[in-house]
Design an enzyme around this catalytic site. Structure first.
Site, PDB file in Angstrom:
ATOM      1  N   ALA A  73       0.858  -1.107  -0.164  1.00  0.00           N
ATOM      2  CA  ALA A  73       0.136  -0.245   0.386  1.00  0.00           C
ATOM      3  C   ALA A  73       0.892   1.181   0.488  1.00  0.00           C
ATOM      4  O   ALA A  73       1.698   1.244  -0.046  1.00  0.00           O
ATOM      5  CB  ALA A  73      -1.193  -0.186   1.382  1.00  0.00           C
ATOM      6  N   GLN A  75       1.338   3.847   1.632  1.00  0.00           N
ATOM      7  CA  GLN A  75       2.267   3.512   3.528  1.00  0.00           C
ATOM      8  C   GLN A  75       2.742   2.371   3.551  1.00  0.00           C
ATOM      9  O   GLN A  75       2.738   2.181   5.232  1.00  0.00           O
ATOM     10  CB  GLN A  75       1.557   3.981   4.353  1.00  0.00           C
ATOM     11  CG  GLN A  75       1.246   6.196   4.607  1.00  0.00           C
ATOM     12  CD  GLN A  75       1.820   6.842   4.067  1.00  0.00           C
ATOM     13  OE1 GLN A  75       3.001   6.054   4.707  1.00  0.00           O
ATOM     14  NE2 GLN A  75       2.441   7.445   3.778  1.00  0.00           N
ATOM     15  N   SER A  76       3.222   1.654   3.368  1.00  0.00           N
ATOM     16  CA  SER A  76       3.640   0.257   3.345  1.00  0.00           C
ATOM     17  C   SER A  76       4.699   0.447   4.196  1.00  0.00           C
ATOM     18  O   SER A  76       5.718   1.381   3.719  1.00  0.00           O
ATOM     19  CB  SER A  76       4.372  -0.164   1.665  1.00  0.00           C
ATOM     20  OG  SER A  76       4.633  -1.844   2.661  1.00  0.00           O
ATOM     21  N   ASN A  77       4.835  -0.094   5.431  1.00  0.00           N
ATOM     22  CA  ASN A  77       5.811  -0.730   6.077  1.00  0.00           C
ATOM     23  C   ASN A  77       7.301  -1.508   5.309  1.00  0.00           C
ATOM     24  O   ASN A  77       8.394  -1.003   5.622  1.00  0.00           O
ATOM     25  CB  ASN A  77       5.488  -0.458   7.576  1.00  0.00           C
ATOM     26  CG  ASN A  77       5.021  -0.155   8.042  1.00  0.00           C
ATOM     27  OD1 ASN A  77       5.252   1.071   8.418  1.00  0.00           O
ATOM     28  ND2 ASN A  77       3.950  -0.623   8.750  1.00  0.00           N
ATOM     29  N   ALA A  79       7.539  -1.983   1.738  1.00  0.00           N
ATOM     30  CA  ALA A  79       8.372  -1.101   1.083  1.00  0.00           C
ATOM     31  C   ALA A  79       9.073  -0.379   1.485  1.00  0.00           C
ATOM     32  O   ALA A  79      10.299  -0.371   1.128  1.00  0.00           O
ATOM     33  CB  ALA A  79       7.306  -0.480   0.127  1.00  0.00           C
TER      34      ALA A  79
END
Length: 339
Positions: A73, A75-77, A79
């Site tokens: 997503a 706000q992917s942690n 990523a």
């Protein structure tokens, strides 16, 4: 169980702290609450994905990858931690970010984890929600491969059998900490999403015959789908480790009553949990994962599922960087005073 058989790049700050939460415990009047601080893994503000990436990125390096790709997503942690790990190893990173919330907020789309992705040198592209993102990633990877790049792709959340090894190892680490401090633990609770954290934990706990029930508080999928995803990955992970059959279907338990309107959309109970942890224990949760996990945990304590006299460990999966993308969810207008 000999995890050293599998390639690993040691990058996380381990073991992460195991700490009591006396003020939160007193406030809720239920069990004695401890927290496993996987928000303190050290890589680019930390988080649970770093444990998985230690095994995944070692595999990428063995395959001589020059480009690492993953998806998540906006706000992917995961990523953000993948971008950071790639930077440490000198690999290029390309991220596919899925617009799961349809937010037009500038901070959500450009701040928080997103600014860190770019600071670590990653390139990004945005996708609408509803697609098979792993399949979309493979299409983009094939495009890079046609240009001569050696691409290593990581599924969302780092949740495959290689990534799950990180949480098999976490189960060993946590039990060792409890044994060293003579802490009898009655339950472990954490937020569960892409399945890799819960699958690795339950595989490790069962392989050690720990006899500690594990509860995942779901942040996205319905209960049956979440439990099925975790169970299937746990079984595959156990097979990879040579302990087939160690996990039974009834060992995998998820409560998905606290998802709210959907993945990445803050809930009132989640925002309350963020405030409670911050004000009572100076611990920061994120609205996507850890806050919903904590909200479920708090509500279940109030409903009597976890009782006085028990000791429960809440595993903090990290993600506080996302708070800066969700500033619009908070109202601090009553906190300002005249100077």
């Amino acid at each position: 169980m000999h995890l050293a058989r599998f390639p690993r790049k040691f990058m996380a700050h381990l073991p992460t702290p195991l700490e009591p939460l006396p003020r939160l415990s007193a406030e809720l009047g239920g069990p004695e609450i401890w927290i496993k601080r996987d928000d303190c893994t050290g890589l680019s503000t930390g988080g649970n994905k770093t444990r998985k990436l230690e095994f995944l990125m070692a595999e990428a390096e063995l395959q001589k990858a020059d480009l690492v790709m993953t998806q998540g997503a906006t706000q992917s942690n995961h990523a953000r931690q993948t971008a950071a790990f790639s930077a440490k190893l000198g690999m290029q990173c390309h991220l596919l970010l899925e617009d799961r919330t349809h937010s037009n907020n500038a901070n959500y789309n450009n701040n928080g984890n997103v600014i860190l992705d770019h600071l670590h040198g990653a390139t990004t592209e945005k996708y609408p929600d509803g697609l098979d993102m792993n399949a979309e990633m493979e299409k983009v990877a094939d495009r890079f491969r046609a240009e001569g790049r050696n691409v290593y792709t990581i599924p969302g959340g780092g949740s495959n059998t290689t990534g799950a090894l990180g949480y098999v190892n976490c189960a060993f680490e946590l039990l060792s900490q409890c044994n060293d401090r003579n802490l009898k633990v009655d339950h472990i609770v954490h937020a569960t999403g892409s399945a890799g954290t819960q699958a690795g934990l339950i595989t490790g706990l069962k392989a050690m015959n720990a006899n500690i029930p594990l509860l995942g508080i779901g942040v996205r999928a319905p209960k049956e789908a979440q439990e099925t995803n975790v169970y299937n990955l746990a079984c595959a992970t156990a097979e990879k480790l040579g302990c087939e059959g160690v996990v039974n279907r009834e060992d995998v338990v998820a409560n998905t009553d606290y998802v709210g309107e959907g993945y990445g959309i803050p809930t009132e109970s989640g925002l309350d949990a963020i405030a409670m942890f911050a004000e009572l224990e100076a611990i920061l949760l994120d609205p996507v994962y850890s806050a919903k996990g904590a909200a479920g945990f708090i509500d279940l304590i109030r409903k009597g599922q976890f009782k006085k006299g028990e000791r429960v460990v809440f595993l903090h999966t990290g993600g506080a960087a996302a708070l800066f993308g969700y500033d619009g969810a908070f109202d601090f207008s009553g906190r300002w005073v005249a100077s």
